[in-house]
Design a protein around this motif. Sequence first.
Motif, PDB file in Angstrom:
ATOM      1  N   LEU A 171      45.742  39.245  13.669  1.00  9.37           N
ATOM      2  CA  LEU A 171      44.808  40.371  13.790  1.00  9.37           C
ATOM      3  C   LEU A 171      45.476  41.685  13.381  1.00  9.37           C
ATOM      4  O   LEU A 171      44.902  42.481  12.621  1.00  9.37           O
ATOM      5  N   GLY A 174      46.041  41.769   9.577  1.00 10.19           N
ATOM      6  CA  GLY A 174      44.808  42.027   8.845  1.00 10.19           C
ATOM      7  C   GLY A 174      44.353  43.465   8.949  1.00 10.19           C
ATOM      8  O   GLY A 174      43.982  44.086   7.953  1.00 10.19           O
ATOM      9  N   LEU A 175      44.391  44.013  10.142  1.00  4.19           N
ATOM     10  CA  LEU A 175      43.976  45.406  10.314  1.00  4.19           C
ATOM     11  C   LEU A 175      44.942  46.350   9.601  1.00  4.19           C
ATOM     12  O   LEU A 175      44.533  47.356   9.004  1.00  4.19           O
ATOM     13  N   GLU A 178      44.077  46.300   5.936  1.00  2.00           N
ATOM     14  CA  GLU A 178      42.851  47.044   5.639  1.00  2.00           C
ATOM     15  C   GLU A 178      43.081  48.547   5.773  1.00  2.00           C
ATOM     16  O   GLU A 178      42.651  49.333   4.923  1.00  2.00           O
ATOM     17  N   THR A 194      39.536  49.425  17.536  1.00  2.00           N
ATOM     18  CA  THR A 194      39.168  48.052  17.216  1.00  2.00           C
ATOM     19  C   THR A 194      40.284  47.087  17.606  1.00  2.00           C
ATOM     20  O   THR A 194      40.037  46.024  18.197  1.00  2.00           O
TER      21      THR A 194
ATOM     22  N   ARG B 138      32.867  40.706   4.418  1.00  2.00           N
ATOM     23  CA  ARG B 138      32.711  41.149   5.807  1.00  2.00           C
ATOM     24  C   ARG B 138      31.245  41.152   6.222  1.00  2.00           C
ATOM     25  O   ARG B 138      30.911  40.805   7.367  1.00  2.00           O
ATOM     26  N   ARG B 162      29.356  45.178  14.004  1.00  2.00           N
ATOM     27  CA  ARG B 162      30.256  45.788  13.020  1.00  2.00           C
ATOM     28  C   ARG B 162      31.701  45.701  13.483  1.00  2.00           C
ATOM     29  O   ARG B 162      32.591  45.290  12.744  1.00  2.00           O
ATOM     30  N   ARG B 163      31.925  46.082  14.728  1.00  3.50           N
ATOM     31  CA  ARG B 163      33.287  46.054  15.252  1.00  3.50           C
ATOM     32  C   ARG B 163      33.828  44.616  15.278  1.00  3.50           C
ATOM     33  O   ARG B 163      34.980  44.363  14.915  1.00  3.50           O
ATOM     34  N   ILE B 166      34.767  43.582  11.732  1.00  8.82           N
ATOM     35  CA  ILE B 166      36.039  44.158  11.274  1.00  8.82           C
ATOM     36  C   ILE B 166      37.210  43.397  11.873  1.00  8.82           C
ATOM     37  O   ILE B 166      38.140  42.989  11.169  1.00  8.82           O
ATOM     38  N   ALA B 167      37.157  43.188  13.188  1.00  9.46           N
ATOM     39  CA  ALA B 167      38.256  42.477  13.842  1.00  9.46           C
ATOM     40  C   ALA B 167      38.326  41.031  13.376  1.00  9.46           C
ATOM     41  O   ALA B 167      39.412  40.500  13.090  1.00  9.46           O
ATOM     42  N   ASN B 169      37.262  39.703  10.588  1.00  8.06           N
ATOM     43  CA  ASN B 169      37.737  39.657   9.207  1.00  8.06           C
ATOM     44  C   ASN B 169      39.251  39.828   9.158  1.00  8.06           C
ATOM     45  O   ASN B 169      39.944  39.104   8.434  1.00  8.06           O
ATOM     46  N   ALA B 170      39.761  40.770   9.920  1.00  4.21           N
ATOM     47  CA  ALA B 170      41.208  40.985   9.959  1.00  4.21           C
ATOM     48  C   ALA B 170      41.916  39.735  10.464  1.00  4.21           C
ATOM     49  O   ALA B 170      42.947  39.322   9.922  1.00  4.21           O
ATOM     50  N   LEU B 171      41.371  39.136  11.482  1.00  4.04           N
ATOM     51  CA  LEU B 171      41.966  37.917  12.032  1.00  4.04           C
ATOM     52  C   LEU B 171      42.023  36.808  10.979  1.00  4.04           C
ATOM     53  O   LEU B 171      43.052  36.136  10.813  1.00  4.04           O
TER      54      LEU B 171
END
Lengths: 209, 209
Positions: A171, A174-175, A178, A194, B138, B162-163, B166-167, B169-171
């Motif tokens: 996590l 990835g963040l 981004e 987030t 996303r 949305r939140r 985002i998380a 997708n990052a994961l």
Amino acid sequence: MTPRRPFRREGEEARRAALINATLDCIADGGPQAATVRAIALRAGVTQGLIRHYFATKEELVAAAHEHLMTGLTKASAAALDALPPDPLVRLAGFVGNAVSPPVADPRSMALWAASMQLVVRDPAMRQGHERSYLAFRDQLEALIADALRAADKPADPATTRRLAIAGNALLDGLWIEASALPDMFATDEIRATAIHAFESLLGLKLQE
Amino acid sequence: MTPRRPFRREGEEARRAALINATLDCIADGGPQAATVRAIALRAGVTQGLIRHYFATKEELVAAAHEHLMTGLTKASAAALDALPPDPLVRLAGFVGNAVSPPVADPRSMALWAASMQLVVRDPAMRQGHERSYLAFRDQLEALIADALRAADKPADPATTRRLAIAGNALLDGLWIEASALPDMFATDEIRATAIHAFESLLGLKLQE
DNA sequence: ATAGTATTTATGCGAACGTATAATAACTTT
DNA sequence: AAAGTTATTATACGTTCGCATAAATACTAT
């Protein structure tokens, strides 16, 4: 009949450091192909022949620069931990927040990381180094997670903390990517919030920042 | 007096595709610096002069290859979604699991992605393209998350989804990178299980695979 | 002061790169 | 079947690359 350029002897340590930093700057600015011996020497304020004097080949210099980058990142992460208060919940929140915010998240680091990842996929030696620094970071995170779980009277057996560390590390990676690659897409606060919120969900507890 | 090499006219479409694929193969194998016009032509089974006939510069060819790669990934992701059953909980679990498993996760894609990330940081046009494909993926994930939440009678307001997107997708990004860059470090099942379990925690519901 | 050392500059070399151009042969059209 | 078009090969050019080597100068030791 042009006069020869004057110079000073700076010593081996300083010169090696200057060359390594110049190499990283070149790679960050224009990618690996922009890190030519001439460009590196220019940036380091020396002429290209000197590189040969301290590094047998350009490849050796690049490897040294990569190693310097990695150890630097690990050290910076550890130093940031020292500055956090002792409360486990606060420490974890601070660690998580820092990992996705400037100066950890920035385009230069991102460019360098992307460049090194290319080598990692291809070169077994580079892959070993990457594996080591990846595990060092993840172990750090796992310890923080275990402390936070115990502070909240939650079970923290090794199988659980390992899985949480793997997911939490992913996590953050990835963040971080981004936030670094698309810095205009998110507010810094949004990314921090987030990250912390996601960790709260993963661990099932409330963190304090 | 060596005889001239025989050839066949394959047509513009086929030749452009062959050159683009050869370019991607070169980059995946040896990084961007290995994608020379001579190496690309050799791999595509033509001589180097032909590249000039279809692409004004090498840079133009590389840009076309990058675009082809990106649209290909998006298409593959959408096609995988079509194969999943209608149940929202199963769909999300399947989508998440696929994103971190072969063939989506593999060293070649990883090498190409790392190469393109370097361009993204530096080139505004590349960054726009990256941003577009990032958002496309996303948004797809966000829709799946919203469906899954509603199927479990949970609130799915836009701010929440949305939140979570985002998380999430990052994961997925982070796990994909780890699975691709260090394929020997994790079993495929472990990564899949970690991804799905983490999504369950994030969304606060039980998924079915 | 002087001699010695080795750091640093300066110059050169062969290879490989991207690009330009000319020659040729595989198709297409009539 | 002949003529025309252009996709493709072949060759060449100038630049830049990493690396090698020779010359010179800043420093060190005596």
